[in-house]
Design an enzyme around this catalytic site. Structure first.
Site, PDB file in Angstrom:
ATOM      1  N   GLY A   8       0.840  -1.203   0.000  1.00  0.00           N
ATOM      2  CA  GLY A   8       0.000   0.000   0.000  1.00  0.00           C
ATOM      3  C   GLY A   8       0.869   1.243   0.000  1.00  0.00           C
ATOM      4  N   GLY A  11      -0.507   4.877  -0.918  1.00  0.00           N
ATOM      5  CA  GLY A  11      -1.617   5.464  -0.160  1.00  0.00           C
ATOM      6  C   GLY A  11      -1.160   6.639   0.697  1.00  0.00           C
ATOM      7  N   GLN A  12      -2.094   7.163   1.515  1.00  0.00           N
ATOM      8  CA  GLN A  12      -1.794   8.365   2.305  1.00  0.00           C
ATOM      9  C   GLN A  12      -0.598   8.149   3.230  1.00  0.00           C
ATOM     10  OE1 GLN A  12      -4.133   9.330   5.682  1.00  0.00           O
ATOM     11  NE2 GLN A  12      -3.673  11.522   5.617  1.00  0.00           N
ATOM     12  N   ILE A  35      -0.702  -1.540  -6.019  1.00  0.00           N
ATOM     13  CA  ILE A  35      -1.649  -2.325  -6.828  1.00  0.00           C
ATOM     14  C   ILE A  35      -1.873  -1.632  -8.168  1.00  0.00           C
ATOM     15  CG2 ILE A  35      -2.915  -3.560  -5.013  1.00  0.00           C
ATOM     16  CD1 ILE A  35      -4.979  -1.206  -5.167  1.00  0.00           C
ATOM     17  N   TYR A 143     -15.393  -1.324   8.965  1.00  0.00           N
ATOM     18  CA  TYR A 143     -14.002  -0.897   9.147  1.00  0.00           C
ATOM     19  C   TYR A 143     -13.517  -1.277  10.552  1.00  0.00           C
ATOM     20  CZ  TYR A 143     -10.069   2.450   9.363  1.00  0.00           C
ATOM     21  OH  TYR A 143      -8.837   3.047   9.492  1.00  0.00           O
ATOM     22  N   ILE A 173      -5.078  10.889  10.530  1.00  0.00           N
ATOM     23  CA  ILE A 173      -3.717  11.332  10.192  1.00  0.00           C
ATOM     24  C   ILE A 173      -3.800  12.515   9.241  1.00  0.00           C
ATOM     25  CG2 ILE A 173      -1.484  10.657   9.212  1.00  0.00           C
ATOM     26  CD1 ILE A 173      -2.225   9.040  11.698  1.00  0.00           C
TER      27      ILE A 173
HETATM   28  C1  AKB Z   1     -10.758   7.053   8.971  1.00  0.00           C
HETATM   29  O1  AKB Z   1     -11.272   8.137   9.232  1.00  0.00           O
HETATM   30  O2  AKB Z   1     -11.358   6.104   8.446  1.00  0.00           O
HETATM   31  C2  AKB Z   1      -9.298   6.846   9.344  1.00  0.00           C
HETATM   32  C3  AKB Z   1      -9.149   6.310  10.713  1.00  0.00           C
HETATM   33  C4  AKB Z   1      -9.269   7.187  11.895  1.00  0.00           C
HETATM   34  O3  AKB Z   1      -8.913   5.156  10.878  1.00  0.00           O
HETATM   35  N1  AKB Z   1      -8.606   8.078   9.196  1.00  0.00           N
END
Ligand code: AKB
Length: 318
Positions: A8, A11-12, A35, A143, A173
């Site tokens: 990854g 990514g950010q 990817i 998530y 972040i």
């Molecule tokens: C999100 O907002 O999904 C992420 C996190 C806090 O895991 N930045």
């Protein structure tokens, strides 16, 4: 000698972590795994090895690990919280099935593995203020559910097979380089872009909604410092609470307004983001990370705001 694979890497977090690791361990010792459709560009591409690495393809992952004699994997493959809600199956496949592949390859090739967790691993019945290291984790988002699973799976591989797994629970972040995408905390990045461009910021999160946040240099240090920590000092592994600052939209808005007095913000609440944000802690207790591996952030909100505005002004006004 460390040979590192970042999965990854475009990514950010991955894009900046790869460059920081190359600075510390040497360009040729850090492989940027990406990817299809997310090819590295510029310095990330030019400065060291790059390989296609899809966590869903365990066989190919094993080939890359063997080719570069990898001993440490930073596995950053994941969908962020908001986008995961619209693609739950994919979020699970990448986050959990993908981690399983990474852990199997790590077990067979004796690699250490860092897989970030998140403040999203907590839920509405977690203690909200100064959330303890070990507490209730009953998130309501896919998530969060996948993050709790990755924490448990990583601990399982450590206990059962001795794989050196370590992790932190990242807050939102904030960075001035690569944009996040599809997170609940993205507003805290977008607000700086609006301020520097002279635009009114339309805030999707309601005032009074506190969340933990962190500036990118501290996030990179946390990941690297934890992976370098003396394993005999680690009581916890997956995953450590880490914290640097906690604010709501009004607090960050006023931090920017102290530097750009005519900056304006209005609210247009996004119900999904708001619901997720309200289910997350206001602030984390990071005393275990401080005690076990010396975690200490360098940036508070004011220092971060100075740096964000300076760096973005240089970049966006060129
Ligand atoms: C999100 O907002 O999904 C992420 C996190 C806090 O895991 N930045």
């Amino acid at each position: 000698m460390k040979n590192i694979l970042v999965i990854g890497a475009t990514g950010q977090i991955g894009s900046e972590l790869t460059m920081e690791l190359r600075k510390r361990y040497g360009n040729s010792n850090v492989v940027a795994g990406y990817i299809h459709n997310a090819e590295p560009k510029g310095e990330l591409k030019e400065s060291g090895p790059c390989e296609i690495v899809d966590v869903m393809n365990a066989e190919h992952l094993a080939l890359v690990v063997k080719k570069y004699a990898i001993d440490t994997i930073y596995n950053l493959a994941a969908l962020l919280s908001v986008v995961a809600e619209s693609k739950p199956t994919l979020a699970w496949k990448i986050g959990v099935d993908g981690l399983w592949n990474v852990l199997e390859v790590a077990r067979e090739n004796q690699c250490a593995v860092f897989t970030p967790s998140s403040i999203g691993s907590f839920g509405p019945n977690t203690p909200k203020v100064k959330t303890p290291q070990d507490t209730i984790q009953r998130p309501k988002t896919i998530y969060g559910i996948s993050k709790v699973t990755t924490e448990l799976l990583s601990d399982y591989y450590h206990l059962k097979y001795g794989v050196d797994t370590r992790s932190v629970r990242f807050p939102g972040i904030i960075s001035n380089i690569t944009l996040p995408g599809g997170g609940t905390t993205d507003y805290a990045v977008d607000i700086y872009y609006a301020a520097v461009k002279g635009e009114t910021f339309i805030c999707p999160i309601d005032q009074g909604t506190l969340m933990d946040m962190m500036y990118m240099p501290d996030a990179l240090n946390a990941a690297i410092k934890l992976m370098e920590a003396d394993p005999t000092k680690l009581i916890h592994r997956n995953a450590f609470n880490i914290a640097a600052m906690s604010f709501d939209p009004e607090i960050i808005y006023h931090s920017i307004r102290r530097r750009i007095p005519d900056f304006k913000m209005i609210y247009d609440i996004n119900p999904l983001k708001q619901k997720i944000a309200e289910s997350w802690p206001d602030s984390l207790d990071d005393s275990c990370a401080r005690a076990e591996w010396g975690w200490k952030p360098e940036y508070d909100l004011e220092r971060m705001t100075d740096d964000m505005l300076e760096k973005l002004s240089c970049r966006l006004k060129k």
